[in-house]
Design a protein around this motif. Structure first.
Motif, PDB file in Angstrom:
ATOM      1  N   GLY A  61       0.832  -1.193   0.000  1.00 42.87           N
ATOM      2  CA  GLY A  61       0.000   0.000   0.000  1.00 42.87           C
ATOM      3  C   GLY A  61       0.864   1.238   0.000  1.00 42.87           C
ATOM      4  N   THR A  63       0.611   5.551   0.818  1.00 44.83           N
ATOM      5  CA  THR A  63      -0.155   6.666   1.370  1.00 44.83           C
ATOM      6  C   THR A  63       0.637   7.945   1.157  1.00 44.83           C
ATOM      7  OG1 THR A  63      -1.048   5.207   3.084  1.00 44.83           O
ATOM      8  CG2 THR A  63      -1.287   7.586   3.425  1.00 44.83           C
ATOM      9  N   TRP A  64      -0.011   8.952   0.589  1.00 44.82           N
ATOM     10  CA  TRP A  64       0.597  10.264   0.420  1.00 44.82           C
ATOM     11  C   TRP A  64       0.031  11.164   1.497  1.00 44.82           C
ATOM     12  CZ3 TRP A  64       0.683  13.376  -4.840  1.00 44.82           C
ATOM     13  CH2 TRP A  64       1.291  14.602  -4.640  1.00 44.82           C
ATOM     14  N   SER A  65       0.880  11.562   2.421  1.00 43.65           N
ATOM     15  CA  SER A  65       0.444  12.419   3.525  1.00 43.65           C
ATOM     16  C   SER A  65       1.090  13.786   3.396  1.00 43.65           C
ATOM     17  CB  SER A  65       0.815  11.788   4.869  1.00 43.65           C
ATOM     18  OG  SER A  65       2.223  11.630   4.985  1.00 43.65           O
ATOM     19  N   ASP A  71      -3.896  11.461   2.546  1.00 44.92           N
ATOM     20  CA  ASP A  71      -3.786  10.498   3.646  1.00 44.92           C
ATOM     21  C   ASP A  71      -4.609   9.237   3.421  1.00 44.92           C
ATOM     22  OD1 ASP A  71      -2.022  11.951   5.401  1.00 44.92           O
ATOM     23  OD2 ASP A  71      -3.664  13.341   5.737  1.00 44.92           O
ATOM     24  N   THR A  72      -4.911   8.942   2.174  1.00 42.11           N
ATOM     25  CA  THR A  72      -5.633   7.718   1.844  1.00 42.11           C
ATOM     26  C   THR A  72      -4.640   6.650   1.428  1.00 42.11           C
ATOM     27  OG1 THR A  72      -7.563   8.965   1.090  1.00 42.11           O
ATOM     28  CG2 THR A  72      -7.388   6.689   0.338  1.00 42.11           C
ATOM     29  N   ARG A  73      -4.843   5.446   1.942  1.00 42.92           N
ATOM     30  CA  ARG A  73      -3.987   4.328   1.548  1.00 42.92           C
ATOM     31  C   ARG A  73      -4.543   3.712   0.271  1.00 42.92           C
ATOM     32  NH1 ARG A  73      -3.713  -1.219   1.680  1.00 42.92           N
ATOM     33  NH2 ARG A  73      -1.660  -2.141   2.136  1.00 42.92           N
ATOM     34  N   TYR A  74      -3.658   3.573  -0.736  1.00 42.50           N
ATOM     35  CA  TYR A  74      -4.053   2.958  -1.994  1.00 42.50           C
ATOM     36  C   TYR A  74      -3.321   1.622  -2.141  1.00 42.50           C
ATOM     37  CZ  TYR A  74      -5.838   7.591  -3.061  1.00 42.50           C
ATOM     38  OH  TYR A  74      -6.522   8.781  -3.013  1.00 42.50           O
ATOM     39  N   THR A 108      -7.988  11.142  -8.158  1.00 44.30           N
ATOM     40  CA  THR A 108      -6.944  11.316  -7.153  1.00 44.30           C
ATOM     41  C   THR A 108      -5.691  11.881  -7.808  1.00 44.30           C
ATOM     42  OG1 THR A 108      -5.766   9.188  -7.380  1.00 44.30           O
ATOM     43  CG2 THR A 108      -7.835   9.173  -6.118  1.00 44.30           C
TER      44      THR A 108
END
Length: 354
Positions: A61, A63-65, A71-74, A108
């Motif tokens: 996974g 996540t771009w924070s 902050d969504t996990r892809y 996204t």
């Protein structure tokens, strides 16, 4: 010229290139050059153990924070890639490929992304972070030379082993624009051909000369514009662009993978056996004799962009002051050479291949 002015020059130049491209053609991920914060979670211990023998993917996974992220996990598939850094025992961490589910990326920042290359740190330590920053700088210098080049996006990546078998690791890395996106932004198509399917006389002479001069500037011998590893798609550390998938004229080579260069000068570099040099920082011209008539124009093209190229180095604050000075001095050595017609004759036009 003071550093801030050089930085402003290169910023203006790159912005001009970027905004000359229709907004719809610019993937959001590569629309600017700010550093992004990523978290990649995966069975990293298993991936690293398998990497020298296999490029099979692992479920993971990303996540771009932080600024610009959601902050969504892809969910992704994470694969080791590359050859030298992966298989020759010189690196403890291989380059990676992030494979996205495109249907889940709509709307996204990852929209339109499929398989992205991530350039990772070979070994732990600040020294290796700087090597990554130098290689990324090489990509950005080539962006100054031509828009027919791969964009990059710097990333501070936290690696987390989902099985708890490795300590959390934070690295400076960078993402490389997908070849299809790069081709589309330049109104071209990427050719899917095998080595030797394209001849040197089918290359666009001007574009080939710019690539050759750039490779000479950064001291790169690990590339080829028409050949590559047998059984793998052409070409060695480069892609080929054309007007359409079947075109076999005015083909534009686009290079990538700039770590084995005098500009980066990594401690794990392997000197090519076919070239008699004692240091990777020794430049060897590998241009084709059929393109010698393009050399004066290529030199003028580089000379006109000298300050913008040097500004890219001066503006890379992830490099220490000493590393920036050394990188700048190496590139200034190239400009000193091309400013001298006698040295151009001896080191470039008389050294052509074929």
């Amino acid at each position: 010229m003071p550093g801030p002015i050089r930085t402003a020059i290169v910023g203006f130049f790159l912005t001009t290139i970027m905004f000359a491209i229709p907004a719809a053609a610019q993937p959001r991920l590569f629309a600017d050059e700010t550093e992004i914060q990523l978290l990649i979670d995966a069975p990293l211990a298993d991936l690293l153990r398998a990497a020298p023998r296999s490029t099979d993917p692992f479920s993971a996974g990303v996540t771009w924070s932080g600024e610009g992220g959601d902050d969504t996990r892809y969910a992704i598939q994470l694969s080791p890639r590359g050859l030298s850094r992966r298989t020759r025992g010189i690196c403890t961490f291989p380059p990676l490929r992030l494979d996205f589910d495109q249907s889940a990326m709509r709307g996204t920042v990852w929209r339109g992304q499929n398989k992205l290359k991530l350039v990772t740190r070979c070994r732990s330590g600040a020294r290796y972070d700087e090597l990554i920053a130098l290689e990324m700088t090489a990509y950005r210098m080539f962006n100054v030379i031509t828009p027919m080049s791969f964009r990059v996006r710097p990333a501070r990546v936290t690696y987390r082993d989902v099985n708890g078998r490795r300590r959390e690791d934070v690295q400076f890395n960078f993402l490389i624009e997908d070849v299809t996106d790069m081709a589309r932004r330049n109104d071209r198509r990427a050719l899917e051909v095998m080595p030797e399917d394209v001849r040197s006389d089918q290359l666009d002479p001007r574009a080939a000369s710019l690539v050759t001069m750039f490779q000479y500037m950064i001291g790169n011998l690990d590339w080829d514009m028409t050949s590559g590893v047998p059984g793998e798609e052409c070409c060695h550390n480069g892609a080929l662009m054309a007007a359409n998938a079947n075109a076999r004229s005015e083909i534009v080579p686009v290079p990538y993978d700039f770590d084995m260069t005098g500009f980066v000068d990594p401690p794990y570099a392997l000197l090519p056996a076919e070239v008699n040099i004692s240091s990777l920082r020794q430049r060897v011209y590998r241009g084709l004799c059929r393109h010698n008539d393009q050399v004066p124009a290529a030199i003028a093209h580089f000379q006109a962009r000298r300050e913008a190229i040097l500004a890219v180095i001066d503006g890379e604050t992830r490099l220490s002051a000493g590393r920036r000075r050394a990188a700048r001095a190496y590139i200034e050595g190239f400009f000193e050479l091309i400013d001298d017609p006698a040295r151009v004759e001896n080191a470039i036009t008389r050294r052509c291949r074929g």
